[in-house]
Structure formats: C-alpha cells, structure tokens
Design an enzyme around this catalytic site. Sequence first.
Site, short mmCIF file in Angstrom:
data_model
loop_
_atom_site.label_atom_id
_atom_site.label_comp_id
_atom_site.label_asym_id
_atom_site.label_seq_id
_atom_site.Cartn_x
_atom_site.Cartn_y
_atom_site.Cartn_z
N ASP A 16 -10.04 3.45 -3.94
CA ASP A 16 -10.65 2.22 -3.64
C ASP A 16 -12.12 2.13 -4.14
O ASP A 16 -12.86 3.14 -4.25
CB ASP A 16 -10.79 2.17 -2.07
CG ASP A 16 -9.65 1.84 -1.31
OD1 ASP A 16 -8.61 1.91 -1.92
OD2 ASP A 16 -9.49 1.58 -0.06
N ASP A 57 0.86 -1.10 0.01
CA ASP A 57 0.06 0.03 -0.05
C ASP A 57 0.83 1.36 0.00
O ASP A 57 2.29 1.20 -0.01
CB ASP A 57 -0.85 0.07 1.20
CG ASP A 57 -2.31 0.20 0.89
OD1 ASP A 57 -2.66 1.27 0.22
OD2 ASP A 57 -3.48 -0.37 1.57
C1 GLA Z 1 -5.88 1.06 1.25
C2 GLA Z 1 -6.04 0.00 -0.28
C3 GLA Z 1 -7.22 -0.97 0.20
C4 GLA Z 1 -6.90 -1.45 1.56
C5 GLA Z 1 -6.70 -0.64 2.56
C6 GLA Z 1 -6.31 -1.10 3.94
O1 GLA Z 1 -7.16 1.91 1.16
O2 GLA Z 1 -6.30 0.80 -1.46
O3 GLA Z 1 -7.22 -1.86 -0.94
O4 GLA Z 1 -5.94 -2.24 1.69
O5 GLA Z 1 -5.77 0.57 2.49
O6 GLA Z 1 -6.22 -0.36 5.07
#
Ligand code: GLA
Length: 391
Positions: free
Chosen positions: A203, A148
Amino acid sequence: MKKNLLLATLLLTTTAWAQKFEGLALTPPMGWNTWNTFAANIDERLVKETAQTMIDNGMRDAGYVYIVVDDCWEAKDRAADGTIVADPLKFPSGMKALGDFLHSKGFKFGIHNCAGTRTCADFPGGRGHEYQDALRYAAWGVDYLKYDWCNHGTADARETYKTMRDALHTAGRPIVFSLCEWGQNKPWEWAKDVGHLWRTTGDITNCYDCRKKWSMGWKVILDSQVELFEFAGPGHWNDPDMLEVGNNGLTLAESRAHFSLWCMLAAPLMAGNDVRNMSKEIRDILTDRDVIAIDQDPLGKQAQRWETHPDHEVWVKQLSHDEWAVCILNPGPVPAKITYAWKELEYYFKGNYQVRDVWQKKNLGTTSSNFSGEIAPHDVALFRLSRLTDG
Ligand code: GLA
C-alpha cells in the site's frame, strides 16, 4: 440423461467462453476511492456528498468517474444462504440504491472485496462464493471490482483471480476487474487476460519516501515501477496504487510531482483525499486537463526512466501522433538548477519538437535549445513535445 448432457455442454461452453470483458479501461481508470482517507469510516452519506462535490468541482467532468467503496462496507457476516450483504447502518438504502444514485449522477459504481476468506479489515471475503457474489454485484449495478488478497491461505493467485474473472463474465455485466494482489506473484506477467489492472506493490501511504511495515511513500513505489513499462497498455494497466495527492504528509510540490509521475506511468488515477475539504491548489492539480491528457493518452504507453542523478531523474512517455511527455523530477532535498539538452533523448526521438511546459502553460521554444530552470525539492518540471513539421 439428456438433461445432464445439456448441462455439461452448457458448463463447458460457458467455461470455454469465460474471459475478461474486453473493451473496458482502454485508458487508465479514473475515480475516487474511500480507503486512503476514510478506511472503515464510510457510509452512503460520505459517498453521496463526495459524488456531489466531484460534480461541483469539475472532477467528474475531468474524467474521475469511478467511485469505489473500499473495504468495510459489508456486514460482518453473510446471510444464512451465503449472500453478501451491506452493513445496514452504514448503507441503509442498500447497494443497489447507491449504484442507481451514482449512475443517475453520471458516475460508475465500484466496490471492494477479497479473493481470500475474509477481507483485510475482517469482513466476509469472496472465496467459495465467487459466482454468487458476481451475480449480486451485477444486480447492484457494479461497474468496477477491486479484489484484494488477504487471507488467501494456500490459494494460487492466478487460478483464484481467474475464478472471479469467469464468475464476473458469466454474470454478464461488464465490470472492470482490478486485481489487488500487491505484485506478490508478478501479475504483470499473467494478469493481462484476467483483469484490467493489477496492483504492483503493497500500500501507498501519505509521505514522499518513507517505508513502513506494509506501506510506503510514492517515491519508493515509483522506483519499483521502472522495469514494468512493457506490461502496460490499453485494457491492462500496472497499478502503483491510489493517489495521496492532497493528503497531510505531502507538500504541495510532492503532491504535484506524485500526480505528474502517476500520469507519466499511465497509472489509474484514483483520488484518495477528502475532496469535500481540499484547497484550490490541490483541486487545480487533480483537475489539470493537460496533465490528465498525458495519463489518458490513447496509445497507453507507460513512461521509462531514462536517467537518474542525485538532483534529477528524467522520465519519458511516448504519446500518440509523435508527441512525447518528459518529466524531470528533483529527488533531492535542495533546489536543483538544471540545464537539460533535449538531444540526450535521441534514443527516443530525433528532429525538432515544440516544447511546452505543461504546469506553467507556456511554450518554451524548441528542442534545438536546452531547457534551463530550477526545480524545487521533490518537485517536477513536466513537458509535452510536439513534432514540428519539416520545412
Ligand atoms: C489492502 C489493499 C488496500 C485496501 C485495504 C482494505 O491493504 O491493498 O488498498 O483495499 O486492503 O482493507
């Protein structure tokens, strides 16, 4: 002195050789990830129950082999020597045991961490610990690392991800490296030699086309993938994020269309629902071999959007052996009566092809006649076209 020289040579050689692991993710990775449904509510029981369910319901055998434990698996802090440790309450048997369990059941083991100092959910991140963590992941039997981008400060994305790539390579266990940098630094332009897949957006969330502060529905993501088709191929995929198929907030038609279009995009197929509690209809979508075959086609082409109209969009994906997948989406709020002449697609292919309706499992004749049918709101018609031999 001699020793120093030896060390320097070793270091130089390792650095020069460090690269991503080739030969992995030759088709888009498939599996299940904890995040979309469970977020912080994860533990080894959930992972084991999910794995068992995926064996019983046919998901594993349909190709969903990477089980990825996303954020929140770690203890709040590293050990005194900097070692990353799992939360002992959530994962009392430890990550090595979890990896062994998954391997014994025919799965591969995926884990999440972050290129920044802390993960997005405020657990220890990898910054400054890359080589130490890579060794640990290798020792645990990890096969897939989602990395991430929260709390990265002023770090340069490309250099930071290269550091982890080199660390993984040096640790020696082949690990699929999944960059989760949300498309902020156009990873499609530079990540081909760094990782095997890279997120292209923020996301996904469980709606058709809503926009929230940080997340968005699948249709919003779909629209932002149009220009990226040329960057995908075997071993290096655009990742429009995990599946929301089967989650509240999507109708059955929206789940079917989401799945179809992710397959058209040659997207990684990471189920994000509670597979222990899903309807037969959703299981049938997720395990449809003919639709999955479009995603997993070895040519590895991502679909292009050929046409956009208020009541239909046409997406085209080249498959191997002169076959084509065509997906017509009705993005509108009312049913669409569509008559589509296949010759509209002569830019891609000419000649006579057999047309198969992939969801209906029916042959519809050939491309010499038109397709006529009604497509429900936010639903798709999905076709596979196979060349008819001349004469
Ligand atoms: C980010 C990523 C997600 C997930 C979250 C976890 O937002 O894009 O897919 O992994 O972190 O905290």
